[in-house]
Design a protein around this motif. Structure first.
Motif, short mmCIF file in Angstrom:
data_model
loop_
_atom_site.label_atom_id
_atom_site.label_comp_id
_atom_site.label_asym_id
_atom_site.label_seq_id
_atom_site.Cartn_x
_atom_site.Cartn_y
_atom_site.Cartn_z
N VAL A 248 0.65 -1.33 -0.13
CA VAL A 248 -0.04 -0.05 0.13
C VAL A 248 0.91 1.20 -0.04
O VAL A 248 1.98 1.41 0.75
CB VAL A 248 -0.73 0.01 1.16
N ILE A 249 0.47 2.12 -0.79
CA ILE A 249 1.16 3.55 -0.95
C ILE A 249 0.30 4.47 -0.29
O ILE A 249 -0.80 4.79 -0.76
CB ILE A 249 1.55 3.85 -2.38
N ALA A 250 1.08 5.18 0.63
CA ALA A 250 0.44 6.22 1.48
C ALA A 250 0.32 7.54 0.61
O ALA A 250 1.07 7.76 -0.15
CB ALA A 250 1.34 6.48 2.82
N GLU A 251 -0.53 8.70 1.04
CA GLU A 251 -0.52 9.86 0.54
C GLU A 251 -1.06 9.79 -0.92
O GLU A 251 -0.72 10.78 -1.83
CB GLU A 251 0.91 10.39 0.68
N THR A 252 -1.91 8.83 -1.42
CA THR A 252 -2.41 8.89 -2.69
C THR A 252 -3.93 9.14 -2.63
O THR A 252 -4.52 8.99 -1.44
CB THR A 252 -2.18 7.64 -3.33
N SER A 253 -4.62 9.30 -3.83
CA SER A 253 -5.76 9.73 -3.76
C SER A 253 -6.22 10.94 -2.85
O SER A 253 -7.30 10.55 -1.79
CB SER A 253 -6.80 8.55 -3.50
N ILE A 254 -5.49 11.76 -2.71
CA ILE A 254 -5.69 12.97 -1.71
C ILE A 254 -5.79 14.17 -2.43
O ILE A 254 -5.27 14.30 -3.49
CB ILE A 254 -4.74 13.05 -0.66
N SER A 255 -6.43 15.15 -1.79
CA SER A 255 -6.45 16.47 -2.38
C SER A 255 -5.26 17.38 -2.88
O SER A 255 -4.38 16.98 -1.99
CB SER A 255 -7.68 17.38 -1.55
N PRO A 256 -4.99 17.86 -3.72
CA PRO A 256 -6.17 18.33 -4.76
C PRO A 256 -6.05 17.43 -6.13
O PRO A 256 -7.15 17.46 -6.90
CB PRO A 256 -5.86 19.81 -5.15
N ASN A 257 -5.10 16.55 -6.32
CA ASN A 257 -5.15 15.93 -7.75
C ASN A 257 -5.43 14.18 -7.44
O ASN A 257 -5.84 13.81 -8.59
CB ASN A 257 -3.49 16.04 -7.86
N PHE A 258 -5.67 14.11 -6.35
CA PHE A 258 -6.23 12.47 -6.26
C PHE A 258 -5.84 11.47 -7.16
O PHE A 258 -6.15 10.74 -7.99
CB PHE A 258 -7.69 12.60 -6.47
N TYR A 259 -4.08 11.21 -7.21
CA TYR A 259 -3.73 10.27 -8.02
C TYR A 259 -3.95 8.86 -7.43
O TYR A 259 -4.09 8.79 -6.16
CB TYR A 259 -2.09 10.43 -8.18
N PRO A 260 -4.06 8.03 -8.36
CA PRO A 260 -4.65 6.46 -8.05
C PRO A 260 -3.31 6.05 -7.36
O PRO A 260 -2.22 6.24 -7.80
CB PRO A 260 -4.99 5.80 -9.24
N GLN A 261 -3.55 5.06 -6.38
CA GLN A 261 -2.38 4.29 -5.65
C GLN A 261 -1.56 3.58 -6.59
O GLN A 261 -0.35 3.68 -6.53
CB GLN A 261 -2.97 3.34 -4.52
N ALA A 262 -2.23 2.92 -7.69
CA ALA A 262 -1.45 2.01 -8.55
C ALA A 262 -0.42 2.61 -9.39
O ALA A 262 0.79 2.04 -9.92
CB ALA A 262 -2.47 1.32 -9.46
N LEU A 263 -0.42 4.27 -9.64
CA LEU A 263 0.25 4.85 -10.11
C LEU A 263 1.76 4.76 -9.56
O LEU A 263 3.09 4.67 -10.23
CB LEU A 263 -0.04 6.39 -10.28
N TYR A 264 1.92 4.71 -8.15
CA TYR A 264 2.89 4.61 -7.34
C TYR A 264 3.54 2.97 -7.21
O TYR A 264 4.56 2.99 -6.44
CB TYR A 264 2.97 5.43 -6.21
#
Length: 630
Positions: A248-264
């Motif tokens: 699990v990658i922390a600090e994803t899917s958060i404001s303002p850009n909400f990047y998906p976890q899978a990206l990292y």
């Protein structure tokens, strides 16, 4: 006509209610507004693998329907498209109402017509809210990334327009349109840029994976939109390697850009052979670009600070120095995003990661072109031009859709614009529609084009009177209405146009007296032409005017003359009949005075007297027989 109007109003209301319901639903569920249109479709459809809902193409624009061929596997699996023949005009737009104000990801997929005779690859430009953000290039249908165009834009009112501008190379063909609300601060560039920009994605790369994906495919949060990520396994074959993790990658899917976890959860890292990483893309020169670089420490060999440290260079200049992902995030398996804006004069953009400890690493790269948003045209003047388009019966080939002045690369044909810095809007300062086969009437709303300096509508078939409101356009210098079918009088208001230098009204059917203020103007270097109007009078070169009569007076005289003529005809008829009766009586009297006539009259009188006496005797005898005896 009334039925068609009623149906059109019903459609508009239906569309408005449908879009409003989307807005209300989004507000109730705390979901962003989303409108996806399957162009050319008569029904709502859903597409795999995410069961995405696409709304039918109903009442948003003109154009024509056709079956579609998908140019790329990344295009949505839709079966129809809408295309816009160049013969119908170079500018065509989708208008969407009841869009809540906010920041949006706008995406348009292109298609090819499923007809061998029409399946050529069209080349055209795209604009959103008056700002051009994309131009298709030859060969686009063979490149996945070029099968669509995307922009991030702010919508400040309750409507959005997406326009397609023909370039003479095929008919623009649109497979789908997506209007997806994202966080108001998504991809915010800072106060120096504000919200007066449009961002166009130039490149989005997901490092270390071989599968293209959208945010929807990666279970991304809807407030981040639905970005497309192109996979890249290596920047330089043999000099780097791909790694991945299921942690699990922390600090994803958060404001303002909400990047998906899978990206990292995947990345490219350097090797002992080449510890650094570099990537270069082709770009348009002399523009500004926004870069977003994504990192997460997912390498099990790196467990603490200072084990991996590198500089980030953009076109040779150090932009971020001594990047240590663990130190900057506080721990492993945590997302880090770095953003910068650069001005590039050349045709390439090179991103280099040069380590001072360990090997460089990167998870994803985003590059946006920063486009200054166009100032739009004054709404009153846009409305006036649309009225003019309708009243004059402007041919379809003109188009006249979208904004008249922007994008500046595609202004409306026959319209001249200038920017009014006082109100921060474009305005119309010239109309040139001569020799265009116009057949309608000049509307009074033409006066709303109050910045006009030149009007040339000559050599058409425009009918009706000259609008009095033309005299309200104070800055008008040239007015050419020659060789039309205008009638009526010349408005006195034209005499108040102090800046008028050229006035051509020749070749019409105008009548009455030329206003005195116009008659003396040629003495002041102005050029006026009133010839070819048989009914005009009152200035040198034209007939002298008789007593001036109003239209009502002229109608009254006409009716009076007609009544007088009828009275004379009735009088003559009565006199003639009376005269005939008198002549007949005189002839009868003369006939009675003749000798033969008198003898016949005397004989007739004797016979009548004898008959009368016999009748009386018969009556008396009958009476005596009827009296009873006493």
């Amino acid at each position: 006509m009334q039925l068609r109007s009623a149906i059109f109003q019903f459609l508009l209301v239906h569309i408005s209610l449908s879009t409003t319901s989307l807005w209300v639903f989004a507000a109730q569920t705390n979901e962003p507004f989303a409108l996806r249109i399957s162009c050319g479709s008569r029904d709502d459809v859903r597409t795999p693998p995410t069961n995405t809902l696409w709304y039918r193409d109903f009442g948003y624009t003109g154009g024509r329907f056709a079956n579609a061929t998908r140019p790329s596997f990344v295009s949505p699996p839709l079966k129809t498209l809408r295309f816009f023949p160049l013969s119908d005009g170079p500018e065509n737009c989708y208008y969407m109402e009841n869009i809540p104000a906010g920041r949006y990801q706008i995406r348009v997929f292109f298609g090819l017509i499923a007809d061998p005779n029409l399946a050529s690859e069209p080349i055209f430009d795209l604009s959103v809210e008056g700002t051009q953000f994309a131009s298709l290039k030859p060969g686009w249908s063979g490149v996945d990334e070029q099968s669509f165009a995307e922009a991030i834009v702010d919508i400040t009112d309750t409507s959005a327009s997406i326009c397609f501008h023909g370039t003479g190379h095929g008919d623009p063909s649109i497979l789908s349109i997506e209007v997806l609300q994202i966080d108001d601060n998504a991809y915010y560039l800072g106060k120096s840029w504000g919200n007066k920009v449009v961002l166009r994605p130039v490149k989005r790369l997901s490092s270390g994976t071989g599968k293209p994906a959208f945010d929807e495919d990666m279970n991304g949060t809807h407030w981040g939109g639905d970005r497309f990520w192109k996979p890249i396994k290596s920047f330089s074959t043999g000099d780097d390697q791909a790694i991945s993790t299921e942690n699990v990658i922390a600090e994803t899917s958060i404001s303002p850009n909400f990047y998906p976890q899978a990206l990292y959860q995947s990345a490219i890292v350097g090797t002992d052979r080449e510890p650094g990483l570099s990537f270069q893309i082709d770009i348009d020169p002399n523009k500004n670009y926004s870069l977003w670089l994504h990192f997460a420490e997912i390498d099990p060999a790196v467990t603490k600070e200072l084990q991996r440290v590198f500089d980030v260079l953009i076109n040779g200049d150090v932009t971020f120095k001594e990047v240590d992902v663990i130190r900057m995030t506080g721990e492993r398996y945590t997302a880090l995003v770095l953003n910068t804006t650069v001005s590039v004069s050349g045709k390439s953009l090179k991103i280099a990661l040069k380590p001072s400890a360990g090997h460089a690493i990167i998870s994803a790269i985003e590059v946006f072109e920063i486009i200054t948003a166009e100032m739009t045209t004054s709404p009153d003047e846009v409305s006036a031009l649309r009225t003019l388009k309708s009243m004059l019966g402007l041919p379809l080939r003109f188009g006249w859709n979208g904004d008249p002045c922007v994008p500046q690369q595609h202004p409306w044909s026959g319209v001249d614009c200038q920017f009014d810095s006082t109100q921060g809007k474009w305005v119309i300062d010239g109309l040139g529609l001569d020799y265009q086969g116009l057949r309608g009437f000049l509307p009074n709303d033409i006066s709303k084009l109050r910045h006009l300096q030149s009007i040339n509508l000559s050599e058409n078939s425009i009918r009706g009177p000259i609008p009095v409101t033309l005299g309200d356009i104070a800055g008008l210098q040239i007015l050419d209405l020659s060789y039309n079918e205008l009638n009526g009088t010349i408005p006195e208001s034209l005499g108040a146009l102090k800046n008028l230098q050229i006035l051509n009204l020749n070749g019409n059917s105008l009548t009455g007296k030329v206003p005195a203020n116009l008659g003396g103007r040629p003495l002041h270097r102005a050029r006026f032409n009133f010839t070819g109007n048989d009914g005009l009078c009152g200035i040198p070169g034209l007939p002298a005017c008789g007593p001036h009569l109003s239209v009502g007076a002229k109608i009254g005289i006409a009716f009076g003359s007609l009544f007088g003529l009828l009275f004379v005809l009735v009088f003559i008829t009565c006199w003639w009949k009376r005269r005939q009766n008198i002549l007949r009586a005189q002839k009868l009297a003369a006939a009675r005075e003749a000798p033969y006539a008198k003898a016949r009259t005397h004989f007739r009188d004797i016979q009548l007297g004898k008959q009368h006496r016999q009748l009386e005797a018969s009556k008396n005898a009958h009476a005596s027989e009827s009296v009873p005896l006493s």
